[in-house]
Each structure stands twice: as structure tokens, then as C-alpha cells.
Scaffold this motif. Structure first.
Motif, PDB file in Angstrom:
ATOM      1  N   ALA A  95      80.992  85.789  79.555  1.00 41.80           N
ATOM      2  CA  ALA A  95      80.754  85.463  80.966  1.00 41.80           C
ATOM      3  C   ALA A  95      82.083  85.458  81.698  1.00 41.80           C
ATOM      4  CB  ALA A  95      80.075  84.101  81.101  1.00 41.80           C
ATOM      5  N   GLY A  98      84.122  84.773  85.207  1.00 38.58           N
ATOM      6  CA  GLY A  98      84.036  84.058  86.470  1.00 38.58           C
ATOM      7  C   GLY A  98      84.577  84.886  87.615  1.00 38.58           C
ATOM      8  N   ASP A  99      84.614  84.274  88.786  1.00 43.66           N
ATOM      9  CA  ASP A  99      85.124  84.949  89.973  1.00 43.66           C
ATOM     10  C   ASP A  99      86.630  84.715  90.077  1.00 43.66           C
ATOM     11  OD1 ASP A  99      85.032  86.492  92.195  1.00 43.66           O
ATOM     12  OD2 ASP A  99      83.794  85.139  93.387  1.00 43.66           O
ATOM     13  N   THR A 138      82.973  78.800  87.480  1.00 41.53           N
ATOM     14  CA  THR A 138      82.007  79.879  87.709  1.00 41.53           C
ATOM     15  C   THR A 138      81.666  80.596  86.409  1.00 41.53           C
ATOM     16  OG1 THR A 138      83.773  81.447  88.301  1.00 41.53           O
ATOM     17  CG2 THR A 138      82.742  80.222  90.101  1.00 41.53           C
ATOM     18  N   ALA A 139      82.659  80.745  85.523  1.00 45.83           N
ATOM     19  CA  ALA A 139      82.391  81.378  84.221  1.00 45.83           C
ATOM     20  C   ALA A 139      81.472  80.499  83.382  1.00 45.83           C
ATOM     21  CB  ALA A 139      83.701  81.632  83.488  1.00 45.83           C
ATOM     22  N   THR A 198      77.964  80.651  84.753  1.00 43.42           N
ATOM     23  CA  THR A 198      77.363  81.953  84.446  1.00 43.42           C
ATOM     24  C   THR A 198      76.872  81.994  83.007  1.00 43.42           C
ATOM     25  OG1 THR A 198      78.836  83.033  86.043  1.00 43.42           O
ATOM     26  CG2 THR A 198      77.754  84.446  84.422  1.00 43.42           C
ATOM     27  N   TYR A 238      79.889  87.002  87.042  1.00 47.47           N
ATOM     28  CA  TYR A 238      79.384  86.027  88.013  1.00 47.47           C
ATOM     29  C   TYR A 238      78.864  86.720  89.269  1.00 47.47           C
ATOM     30  CZ  TYR A 238      79.534  82.481  91.697  1.00 47.47           C
ATOM     31  OH  TYR A 238      79.212  81.669  92.766  1.00 47.47           O
ATOM     32  N   ILE A 287      74.997  85.676  91.007  1.00 41.68           N
ATOM     33  CA  ILE A 287      75.353  84.508  91.836  1.00 41.68           C
ATOM     34  C   ILE A 287      74.149  83.609  92.089  1.00 41.68           C
ATOM     35  CG2 ILE A 287      76.161  83.763  94.104  1.00 41.68           C
ATOM     36  CD1 ILE A 287      78.030  86.137  94.131  1.00 41.68           C
ATOM     37  N   VAL A 341      72.807  81.857  88.953  1.00 41.18           N
ATOM     38  CA  VAL A 341      73.782  80.844  88.538  1.00 41.18           C
ATOM     39  C   VAL A 341      73.670  79.610  89.421  1.00 41.18           C
ATOM     40  CG1 VAL A 341      76.237  80.283  88.424  1.00 41.18           C
ATOM     41  CG2 VAL A 341      75.423  82.446  87.493  1.00 41.18           C
TER      42      VAL A 341
END
Length: 385
Positions: free
Chosen positions: A248, A250-251, A265-266, A269, A287, A291, A294
């Protein structure tokens, strides 16, 4: 650097595979800490003390051995590390017989010590890199100056843009979780060198956290490049490994503090991916691609909100025992509400699709062409799995 019993044992074992004479290793106080003759351990060795004090080779014949404490005939050579005598290696036997082995055994001992020191430095470096990763993703109270100082000591550039990535190790075929699997994965992430900052998660024993360097173009990061690297990693793990992984990503958030947000975020996700049967066979999750799922993942924890969101689908299912309407609605959203693409995927005529969408509107009391209604239906679909 101080000699210890572990290193002394290594020196004895390795050198006695080369020569057939007993080898002793003495520390900086002349005490025997490794020996081919276990009965001599912990004894004071006067010959070693002479070699340490004078920094030269001390040979002991039978006559001399009678006058010194804790010694036998042989040759004793000081072990030099960084121009300091840190111990002595001795070979038991007639000096005339063992003299030719002296420099070989001394060199072997010094090489083992250098290797041990190097490994200690590598472990120190690795441990502190992992600690820095934990501080960065947990949004520690350390300020930028402190983090920069630590990073410089570890030769890490904190101004390098990075995203947080979580990799979960999943044993296959009923195999139990193995620390070796985790170590194998960490090795693949660190070599060849890609400037990854890698740490075993402190939250879950089968997770690895990676702060991956990224390339920024036009205020955005190169996702294509990261996809290529990920698929190379999956290929390197190969089919023969007894574990699989889910990844996963993230952003991206600028600044050092943004790494903690990227990690959140990871994490979210990965949680959403593991909680959804829809993604059971998928391995890689960005992510940006998930979105809404999540963000909606935790809505199930608030039962009344989830029930309200699902109520239109519940009404639909009551009048759709074969699940045809639900399948049609799902395909419609998967094709971004494109009628032609949906017909093609479902292999149905456009009129059939129109009929089914009308039935969906009747059963759910929601209008497909009304933005608030279709959004509600879409959120219900993606939050149900």
C-alpha cells in the motif's frame, strides 16, 4: 575495541581448522578468553602480558614455561587493531615447529576482528536508520534541526521527496509466519541500493515500512516509475518464495512532517484493502486509486451511518434475488457510468441496460441522473465490500 569471548571463539575455531596446534586468545589483561584447551580458559597468561607490554612476539620454550605462570611452550603474538595492542593470540607447541604459523594466525585474528567491527558498525547504522524512520512516521516531537542532525550522521538526505509505503508479508500454503521471510524482504528492499529507508513495523510483526524516494514533476510525483519498481520487487520475490506480499502506497505530502501524514494514508489504504473481499487477489494499492473506499472504510464502525448508507441497496436486494440488478449497477459504476461500455462488459443490449437502470430507480427510490442520488448509490456500492 575490546576482545570478547565470541570473537575469541571465532578466532580459535577458524585458525585451528588451518593448523593442528592448540590456539589461545588472550584479552588486553592477559586473561585467556578463547582456547583449544577449555581447561585453560580464564587463566592469567604471563607470556601474553609480556607481549602486550612490549608490543612484540614472545616465544616460550620448555625452560621458560617453567618460570612463568599459566603458560605452555609456544609463540605469542600481539593482536593490533588501529595501531593498538588489544589482545594476544598464542600457538601452543615447540617454538621451532609453530613459528612459521605465527603471522598467518595473527593475520587471521586481525581480519576476524576487523570484520566483527565492520558488522557492528553496519548493525549500528541499520538500527539508527530504523529508529529515524519510526520518528518520521510517528510525527515525533523532534524538531527539524534535530532530525536533520540525526539524518546527516546517517548520511540520509531529508530533503529528498518520499512517500510512505507499507508492505505486509503473508505466508503461503498454511506456512507459519517466519522472521526469515521478513529479513529476506528487507534485504530485497535495501539491495540494490535505491535510497529506500526501511524499518520493520513496530505496530505489526509482519509489516515493513518503507520511505521510498520519488521524483517530482510539475508538482506531482512519478507514479509510473514506482509501479515499475514495485513489479520488479514482486518478480524478484518470485513464485518459489513461501510468502506473498501486499503493498500500500500513501500519498505525497511536502516537508518532513508530511511523512507522518503519508504513513497514515498508506496505513488506511492497507486496512481498506485487507477488509475488502473485492481486492483479495490484488497485491498493489495506491491511495490515489482508492481514496473513497479508504475514507469510507471506518464507516462500518458507526452502525447507524452504515445502515443508512446501505438502505437503498438493501431494498434493491429484496427485489433482486438473482443479483442481476446489483451486478448491473456495479458494472455501471466500474465503467464510470458509460452506457456503451457497460453494455459491452455485460454483453447486453442498450435497451436492456436502460430497463435495468429503471428498475434500480424504482426499487431504491433514487434517480440515476440526479447527482446526489447517484453519489449515494456509488458510496453504498464501494462501502459494502
Amino acid at each position: 575495541m575490546q576482545l570478547n569471548t565470541t570473537i575469541a571463539r571465532q578466532i580459535v575455531d577458524r585458525t585451528m581448522k588451518i593448523i593442528k596446534h592448540s590456539v589461545n586468545v588472550m584479552d588486553s589483561h592477559g586473561r585467556i578468553i578463547g582456547s583449544g584447551d577449555p581447561e585453560r580458559l580464564h587463566q592469567k597468561h604471563d607470556g601474553a602480558i609480556l607481549a602486550l607490554n612490549n608490543h612484540h612476539i614472545v616465544e616460550i620454550d620448555h625452560a621458560t614455561a617453567q618460570r612463568l605462570h599459566g603458560v605452555k611452550p609456544g609463540i605469542n603474538l600481539p593482536i593490533i587493531f588501529q595501531q593498538q595492542a588489544i589482545g594476544v593470540v598464542g600457538i601452543s607447541g615447540d617454538p621451532n615447529e609453530v613459528r612459521n604459523y605465527g603471522e598467518l594466525v595473527k593475520m587471521t585474528a586481525e581480519l576476524i576482528i576487523e570484520q566483527a567491527v565492520l558488522m557492528t558498525q553496519v548493525e549500528w547504522h541499520k538500527r539508527h536508520r530504523e529508529e529515524l524512520v519510526m520518528q518520521l512516521i510517528n510525527d515525533s516531537n523532534l524538531d527539524n534541526d534535530q532530525l536533520t542532525t540525526i539524518a546527516e550522521r546517517l548520511e540520509i538526505k531529508l530533503d529528498q521527496p518520499r512517500i510512505a509505503t507499507i508492505i505486509k508479508v503473508l505466508p503461503q500454503d498454511g506456512e507459519a509466519f517466519s522472521l526469515e521471510n521478513l529479513q529476506h524482504l528487507v534485504h530485497l528492499l535495501e539491495y540494490p541500493e535505491r535510497d529506500n529507508l526501511v524499518a520493520i513495523s513496530s505496530v505489526s510483526r509482519n509489516e515493513v515500512v518503507v520511505l521510498k524516494p520519488i521524483t517530482i514533476n510539475n508538482n506531482d510525483w512519478s507514479r509510473d516509475l514506482e509501479q515499475k519498481r514495485i513489479y520488479k520487487l514482486l518478480k524478484r520475490i518470485g513464485k518459489e518464495a513461501n510468502y506473498s506480499i501486499k503493498i500500500a502506497l500513501g500519498d505525497y505530502f511536502p516537508t518532513i512532517q508530511g511523512l507522518a501524514q503519508s504513513y497514515l494514508t498508506a496505513t488506511a489504504t492497507m486496512e481498506a484493502a485487507l477488509n475488502s473481499h473485492q481486492y483479495a487477489k490484488q497485491q498493489v494499492f495506491f491511495y490515489q486509486d482508492h481514496i473513497l473506499p479508504v475514507l469510507l472504510n471506518k464507516i462500518k464502525d458507526e452502525s447507524w451511518r452504515y445502515q443508512q448508507l446501505q438502505s437503498p441497496l438493501d431494498r434493491l436486494k429484496q427485489h433482486d434475488p438473482r443479483g442481476i440488478l446489483l451486478k448491473t449497477l456495479t458494472a455501471f459504476f466500474d465503467q464510470n457510468c458509460d452506457l456503451a461500455q457497460t453494455c459491452q462488459v455485460l454483453h447486453i443490449h442498450r435497451n436492456t441496460l436502460r430497463y435495468r437502470l429503471d428498475k434500480i430507480e424504482q426499487q431504491t427510490n433514487l434517480k440515476i441522473n440526479k447527482i446526489s442520488d447517484i453519489t449515494r448509490l456509488y458510496l453504498a456500492i464501494i462501502s459494502q465490500s
